[in-house]
Design a protein around this motif. Structure first.
Motif, short mmCIF file in Angstrom:
data_model
loop_
_atom_site.label_atom_id
_atom_site.label_comp_id
_atom_site.label_asym_id
_atom_site.label_seq_id
_atom_site.Cartn_x
_atom_site.Cartn_y
_atom_site.Cartn_z
N ALA A 106 27.54 43.43 32.76
CA ALA A 106 26.63 42.40 32.25
C ALA A 106 26.79 42.25 30.74
CB ALA A 106 25.19 42.75 32.61
N GLU A 107 26.89 43.38 30.03
CA GLU A 107 27.04 43.34 28.58
C GLU A 107 28.33 42.64 28.18
OE1 GLU A 107 27.50 46.45 24.80
OE2 GLU A 107 27.03 47.20 26.80
N ALA A 108 29.42 42.97 28.88
CA ALA A 108 30.71 42.35 28.59
C ALA A 108 30.67 40.86 28.88
CB ALA A 108 31.81 43.03 29.41
N LEU A 109 30.05 40.49 29.99
CA LEU A 109 30.01 39.09 30.39
C LEU A 109 29.33 38.23 29.34
CD1 LEU A 109 30.66 37.20 32.84
CD2 LEU A 109 28.31 37.59 33.58
N PHE A 110 28.17 38.67 28.88
CA PHE A 110 27.41 37.86 27.93
C PHE A 110 28.01 37.89 26.52
CE2 PHE A 110 24.09 38.68 31.19
CZ PHE A 110 23.94 37.36 31.59
N ALA A 111 28.87 38.87 26.25
CA ALA A 111 29.55 38.93 24.97
C ALA A 111 30.87 38.17 24.99
CB ALA A 111 29.79 40.39 24.57
N ALA A 125 40.73 37.11 33.24
CA ALA A 125 42.02 36.65 32.73
C ALA A 125 43.07 36.59 33.83
CB ALA A 125 42.49 37.56 31.60
N GLN A 126 43.03 37.55 34.75
CA GLN A 126 43.99 37.53 35.85
C GLN A 126 43.79 36.30 36.72
OE1 GLN A 126 43.13 41.37 37.58
NE2 GLN A 126 44.91 42.34 36.61
N LEU A 157 38.70 27.77 37.62
CA LEU A 157 39.15 26.52 37.00
C LEU A 157 38.78 26.48 35.52
CD1 LEU A 157 38.40 23.75 39.66
CD2 LEU A 157 40.65 24.56 38.91
N ARG A 158 37.60 27.00 35.18
CA ARG A 158 37.18 26.97 33.77
C ARG A 158 38.10 27.83 32.91
NH1 ARG A 158 32.69 30.05 31.24
NH2 ARG A 158 31.97 30.53 33.34
N VAL A 159 38.39 29.05 33.36
CA VAL A 159 39.26 29.92 32.57
C VAL A 159 40.68 29.36 32.54
CG1 VAL A 159 40.19 32.25 32.34
CG2 VAL A 159 37.84 31.93 33.10
N TYR A 169 40.95 33.93 26.25
CA TYR A 169 39.90 34.09 27.27
C TYR A 169 38.50 33.98 26.70
CZ TYR A 169 36.87 36.18 30.75
OH TYR A 169 35.84 36.41 31.64
N VAL A 170 38.28 34.52 25.52
CA VAL A 170 36.93 34.53 24.94
C VAL A 170 36.36 33.13 24.81
CG1 VAL A 170 37.71 34.44 22.53
CG2 VAL A 170 35.52 35.53 23.08
N HIS A 171 37.23 32.12 24.72
CA HIS A 171 36.75 30.75 24.55
C HIS A 171 36.24 30.14 25.85
CE1 HIS A 171 39.37 31.15 20.93
NE2 HIS A 171 38.36 30.50 20.39
N ASN A 172 36.24 30.89 26.96
CA ASN A 172 35.74 30.32 28.20
C ASN A 172 34.25 30.01 28.11
OD1 ASN A 172 34.07 32.18 30.28
ND2 ASN A 172 35.36 33.49 29.00
N LEU A 173 33.56 30.70 27.20
CA LEU A 173 32.13 30.42 27.01
C LEU A 173 31.91 29.14 26.22
CD1 LEU A 173 30.66 33.97 26.27
CD2 LEU A 173 30.65 32.69 28.41
N THR A 174 32.96 28.63 25.59
CA THR A 174 32.84 27.39 24.82
C THR A 174 32.63 26.20 25.75
OG1 THR A 174 34.31 28.30 23.12
CG2 THR A 174 33.98 25.91 23.12
N LEU A 175 33.28 26.25 26.92
CA LEU A 175 33.13 25.18 27.90
C LEU A 175 31.97 25.51 28.83
CD1 LEU A 175 36.86 24.56 28.90
CD2 LEU A 175 35.45 23.21 27.33
N GLY A 176 31.12 24.55 29.10
CA GLY A 176 30.01 24.79 30.02
C GLY A 176 30.51 25.08 31.42
#
Length: 205
Positions: A106-111, A125-126, A157-159, A169-176
């Motif tokens: 959970a911590e990794a996901l939200f970060a 990423a895989q 699809l988002r990643v 990968y970290v930018h996946n949170l940039t897209l809704g």
């Protein structure tokens, strides 16, 4: 050859989407609302004049693709690499159950950090790399100037889109997060892709 336009389309709603359960690569059918969403979105995607429809081989994606296929008279090609992220032993669990058992996840996901979905699943990423590779192969095998629709699953699809845009990968949170039955449009731009629109949905979908 490279398609002039790549449309990525998430499948319609399932009961597990409503309940917030991890579906991964399990077979979970569209619910009644999901069927309606696919049918409502199909005319908008048909207006983009696709020449090919390629779908994940999971039933919820195939059913969504079928709504478009019936409208435009095209066959649905199946591509297993478009499947959702493999969540391994977490299939059927809710976020609350996973977070309670794995607070580090959970911590990794939200970060925005990557993490494996259970000991037997994939990392984000895989999954994203797998789907991005499939999308590139689909686009490159589509004749120049044509539009191809790829039907798949929200997270993968988002990643994959993030990777096609040349981002980490970290930018996946940039897209809704992709909404059920939403479609997004990409266009080749040299070695990367350009995002023309994101997360489009039909009215009332």
């Amino acid at each position: 050859m490279t398609a002039a336009r790549l449309v990525v389309w998430r499948h319609g709603e399932t009961s597990w989407n409503v309940e917030g359960r991890y579906q991964g690569q399990a077979e979970v059918a569209l619910n009644a609302r999901g069927v309606q969403q696919a049918q409502a979105s199909a005319p908008f995607i048909a207006a983009l004049q696709p020449s090919r429809i390629v779908s994940s081989d999971l039933g919820r994606a195939r059913a969504t693709a079928g709504a478009l296929a019936e409208r435009v008279g095209l066959p649905v090609e199946l591509e297993p690499r478009l499947q959702e992220i493999n969540v391994g032993e977490w299939v059927g669990l809710t976020n609350a159950e996973v977070f309670a058992a794995h607070p580090d996840f959970a911590e990794a996901l939200f970060a925005g950090r990557d993490a494996r979905r259970s000991a037997t699943g994939e990392t984000g990423a895989q999954a994203g790399a797998r789907v991005a590779e499939a999308l590139l192969d689909i686009a490159e095998s589509t004749p120049d100037g044509q539009t191809v629709v790829a039907v798949g699953h929200g997270f993968a699809l988002r990643v994959a889109t993030v990777f096609l845009l040349g981002l980490d990968y970290v930018h996946n949170l940039t897209l809704g997060g992709l909404r059920n039955a939403s479609w997004s449009v990409l266009q080749p731009a040299g070695e990367r892709w350009r995002l023309l629109s994101w997360n489009n949905v039909a009215g009332g979908a």
